[in-house]
Scaffold this motif. Structure first.
Motif, PDB file in Angstrom:
ATOM      1  N   GLU A  52      60.235  16.276  25.863  1.00 48.17           N
ATOM      2  CA  GLU A  52      60.549  17.481  25.567  1.00 48.17           C
ATOM      3  C   GLU A  52      58.534  17.813  24.842  1.00 48.17           C
ATOM      4  OE1 GLU A  52      62.492  17.427  21.069  1.00 48.17           O
ATOM      5  OE2 GLU A  52      61.129  18.175  20.646  1.00 48.17           O
ATOM      6  N   HIS A  53      58.331  19.098  24.593  1.00 51.75           N
ATOM      7  CA  HIS A  53      56.780  19.911  25.088  1.00 51.75           C
ATOM      8  C   HIS A  53      57.018  20.978  23.474  1.00 51.75           C
ATOM      9  CE1 HIS A  53      56.200  23.816  26.932  1.00 51.75           C
ATOM     10  NE2 HIS A  53      57.773  23.588  27.484  1.00 51.75           N
ATOM     11  N   TYR A  54      56.151  21.387  23.487  1.00 51.89           N
ATOM     12  CA  TYR A  54      55.849  22.559  22.097  1.00 51.89           C
ATOM     13  C   TYR A  54      54.677  23.630  23.547  1.00 51.89           C
ATOM     14  CZ  TYR A  54      53.320  24.143  18.134  1.00 51.89           C
ATOM     15  OH  TYR A  54      52.733  24.830  16.779  1.00 51.89           O
ATOM     16  N   PRO A  55      55.892  23.894  23.450  1.00 54.74           N
ATOM     17  CA  PRO A  55      55.755  25.187  23.989  1.00 54.74           C
ATOM     18  C   PRO A  55      54.238  26.381  23.197  1.00 54.74           C
ATOM     19  CG  PRO A  55      58.166  25.688  24.263  1.00 54.74           C
ATOM     20  CD  PRO A  55      57.392  24.526  22.858  1.00 54.74           C
ATOM     21  N   GLY A  56      53.468  26.575  24.253  1.00 57.66           N
ATOM     22  CA  GLY A  56      52.487  27.654  23.246  1.00 57.66           C
ATOM     23  C   GLY A  56      50.776  27.200  23.393  1.00 57.66           C
ATOM     24  N   MET A  57      51.401  25.062  22.128  1.00 57.66           N
ATOM     25  CA  MET A  57      50.380  24.935  22.062  1.00 57.66           C
ATOM     26  C   MET A  57      49.965  23.566  23.463  1.00 57.66           C
ATOM     27  SD  MET A  57      50.020  21.957  19.187  1.00 57.66           S
ATOM     28  CE  MET A  57      48.383  20.536  19.582  1.00 57.66           C
ATOM     29  N   THR A  58      51.044  23.436  24.823  1.00 63.09           N
ATOM     30  CA  THR A  58      50.789  22.363  25.558  1.00 63.09           C
ATOM     31  C   THR A  58      49.853  23.184  26.415  1.00 63.09           C
ATOM     32  OG1 THR A  58      53.268  22.481  25.139  1.00 63.09           O
ATOM     33  CG2 THR A  58      52.196  21.361  27.248  1.00 63.09           C
ATOM     34  N   GLU A  59      49.978  24.300  26.610  1.00 58.03           N
ATOM     35  CA  GLU A  59      49.195  25.207  27.760  1.00 58.03           C
ATOM     36  C   GLU A  59      47.963  25.116  27.500  1.00 58.03           C
ATOM     37  OE1 GLU A  59      51.633  25.746  26.592  1.00 58.03           O
ATOM     38  OE2 GLU A  59      53.280  26.459  28.527  1.00 58.03           O
ATOM     39  N   LYS A 120      46.341  13.836  23.905  1.00 63.56           N
ATOM     40  CA  LYS A 120      46.372  14.932  23.648  1.00 63.56           C
ATOM     41  C   LYS A 120      47.328  16.207  23.972  1.00 63.56           C
ATOM     42  CE  LYS A 120      40.949  14.280  23.599  1.00 63.56           C
ATOM     43  NZ  LYS A 120      41.374  12.964  21.993  1.00 63.56           N
ATOM     44  N   ALA A 121      48.072  16.416  24.827  1.00 64.77           N
ATOM     45  CA  ALA A 121      48.996  17.189  25.365  1.00 64.77           C
ATOM     46  C   ALA A 121      50.120  17.133  24.776  1.00 64.77           C
ATOM     47  CB  ALA A 121      49.069  17.324  26.556  1.00 64.77           C
ATOM     48  N   PRO A 122      50.782  17.889  23.766  1.00 63.42           N
ATOM     49  CA  PRO A 122      52.239  17.514  22.666  1.00 63.42           C
ATOM     50  C   PRO A 122      53.091  17.554  23.536  1.00 63.42           C
ATOM     51  CG  PRO A 122      51.719  20.237  22.762  1.00 63.42           C
ATOM     52  CD  PRO A 122      50.078  19.481  23.561  1.00 63.42           C
ATOM     53  N   PHE A 123      53.741  16.257  24.650  1.00 73.15           N
ATOM     54  CA  PHE A 123      54.784  15.848  25.731  1.00 73.15           C
ATOM     55  C   PHE A 123      55.056  14.944  24.303  1.00 73.15           C
ATOM     56  CE2 PHE A 123      52.237  18.001  28.181  1.00 73.15           C
ATOM     57  CZ  PHE A 123      53.263  19.481  29.565  1.00 73.15           C
ATOM     58  N   TRP A 124      56.337  14.783  24.379  1.00 71.74           N
ATOM     59  CA  TRP A 124      56.717  12.897  24.076  1.00 71.74           C
ATOM     60  C   TRP A 124      58.367  13.060  24.878  1.00 71.74           C
ATOM     61  CZ3 TRP A 124      55.910  18.029  21.451  1.00 71.74           C
ATOM     62  CH2 TRP A 124      55.105  17.460  20.153  1.00 71.74           C
ATOM     63  N   LYS A 125      58.299  11.797  25.224  1.00 64.96           N
ATOM     64  CA  LYS A 125      59.306  10.993  26.060  1.00 64.96           C
ATOM     65  C   LYS A 125      60.672  10.384  25.651  1.00 64.96           C
ATOM     66  CE  LYS A 125      56.299  10.958  30.238  1.00 64.96           C
ATOM     67  NZ  LYS A 125      54.536   9.293  29.992  1.00 64.96           N
TER      68      LYS A 125
ATOM     69  N   ASN B  65      49.060  26.159  13.144  1.00 63.03           N
ATOM     70  CA  ASN B  65      48.240  27.370  14.911  1.00 63.03           C
ATOM     71  C   ASN B  65      48.009  27.007  16.290  1.00 63.03           C
ATOM     72  OD1 ASN B  65      48.992  28.800  12.705  1.00 63.03           O
ATOM     73  ND2 ASN B  65      46.689  29.389  11.574  1.00 63.03           N
ATOM     74  N   GLN B  66      48.603  25.548  16.134  1.00 61.17           N
ATOM     75  CA  GLN B  66      48.426  25.205  17.696  1.00 61.17           C
ATOM     76  C   GLN B  66      47.739  24.353  17.648  1.00 61.17           C
ATOM     77  OE1 GLN B  66      49.771  27.997  20.880  1.00 61.17           O
ATOM     78  NE2 GLN B  66      51.799  28.012  19.588  1.00 61.17           N
ATOM     79  N   THR B  67      46.572  24.217  16.454  1.00 61.34           N
ATOM     80  CA  THR B  67      45.415  22.914  17.043  1.00 61.34           C
ATOM     81  C   THR B  67      45.909  21.843  16.158  1.00 61.34           C
ATOM     82  OG1 THR B  67      43.860  24.661  17.459  1.00 61.34           O
ATOM     83  CG2 THR B  67      43.380  22.865  16.367  1.00 61.34           C
ATOM     84  N   PHE B  68      45.412  20.544  16.804  1.00 63.24           N
ATOM     85  CA  PHE B  68      45.616  19.247  15.679  1.00 63.24           C
ATOM     86  C   PHE B  68      45.111  19.423  14.380  1.00 63.24           C
ATOM     87  CE2 PHE B  68      46.877  17.344  20.620  1.00 63.24           C
ATOM     88  CZ  PHE B  68      47.550  17.091  19.602  1.00 63.24           C
ATOM     89  N   ALA B  69      45.847  19.079  13.938  1.00 65.80           N
ATOM     90  CA  ALA B  69      45.162  19.435  11.848  1.00 65.80           C
ATOM     91  C   ALA B  69      45.430  17.910  11.316  1.00 65.80           C
ATOM     92  CB  ALA B  69      45.715  20.503  11.379  1.00 65.80           C
ATOM     93  N   ALA B  70      43.990  17.908  10.382  1.00 61.17           N
ATOM     94  CA  ALA B  70      43.950  16.955   9.523  1.00 61.17           C
ATOM     95  C   ALA B  70      45.107  16.477   8.389  1.00 61.17           C
ATOM     96  CB  ALA B  70      43.389  15.776   9.413  1.00 61.17           C
TER      97      ALA B  70
END
Lengths: 151, 90
Positions: A52-59, A120-125, B65-70
């Protein structure tokens, strides 16, 4: 300069390599990492892995990781392809290619890219076991340590 | 900013999505919520499902907003706030 894709379909390493190097004569070496689905976890047989991933943030995250690699190493190009969806043991999950004039930068950049991608990339297994059980993969301290060696 | 525009888009991934029972929702920015930690406290008080999902913040990561946040990162109307476990790709 970086090629970044998140996709359901398998990737072909040869095709990606040709796309990265085609028509270029300045590249002296390409580092390559291919992650694949293992058939067991902790000694238990696995029948499938769901990604699974977070479309937008992943790219966005992958682009930032590639930009960081380009800044740290003398890269002439890189490719990051990550699959999502249901994957079976033996199938490929992730591809990292890093091209440089010389081998050390290519190999170092390849290690850096996969280490940072893993943390650092939003993927989950999610692992699906042969006995019908399912469980989300927990983050490993070893992965954090691997990413930390590039600090 | 009008009252109607003071919204937050919330996203949940992996086991947080499963425990919350939704992948995304649109909420009014709750009164008194100014940071990620404030939002987590507000979510916990919503019901048992949310309380269970957000019980241990040690295993929860957030992106604004798609950036890691504390936890002390600011949240404002119109933000997209995502909650998820530590990442496990690659």
């Amino acid at each position: 300069m970086a090629t970044i894709r998140v996709q359901v379909a398998p990737f072909d390493v040869g095709v990606e390599l040709a796309a990265l190097t085609g028509g270029r004569t300045d590249i002296g070496g390409i580092g390559c990492f291919v992650g694949t689905v293992r058939d067991s976890a902790g000694g238990r047989p696995i029948t499938a892995m769901a990604l699974e991933h977070y479309p937008g943030m992943t790219e966005r995250a992958l682009a930032e990781i590639a930009a960081e690699a380009e800044q740290r190493f003398a890269l002439l190009g890189c490719t990051l392809v990550h699959r999502v969806g249901t994957l079976l043991p033996g199938q490929n999950i992730v591809l990292v290619l890093a091209a440089s004039a010389h081998r050390q930068a290519a190999l170092d950049a390849t290690g850096f890219l996969i280490d940072w991608l893993k943390t650092k990339a939003p993927f989950w297994k999610k692992e699906k076991f042969a006995d019908g059980d399912e469980s989300w993969v927990a983050a490993r301290d070893a992965d954090e340590a691997a990413a930390g060696r590039w600090a | 900013m009008t009252e109607a525009a003071a919204r937050l888009r919330l996203l949940y991934f992996a086991w947080l999505r499963e425990r919350v029972g939704a992948s995304e929702e649109d909420i009014a920015l709750p009164e008194g919520v100014a940071t990620v930690a404030d939002l987590i406290a507000w979510l916990r008080a919503r019901g048992p499902g949310f309380a269970a999902a957000f019980a241990t913040t040690k295993t929860i990561r957030c992106a604004v907003n798609q950036t890691f946040a504390a936890p002390n990162a600011a949240i404002a109307a119109g933000d997209e706030v995502a909650f998820f476990p530590p990442v496990t790709g690659g």
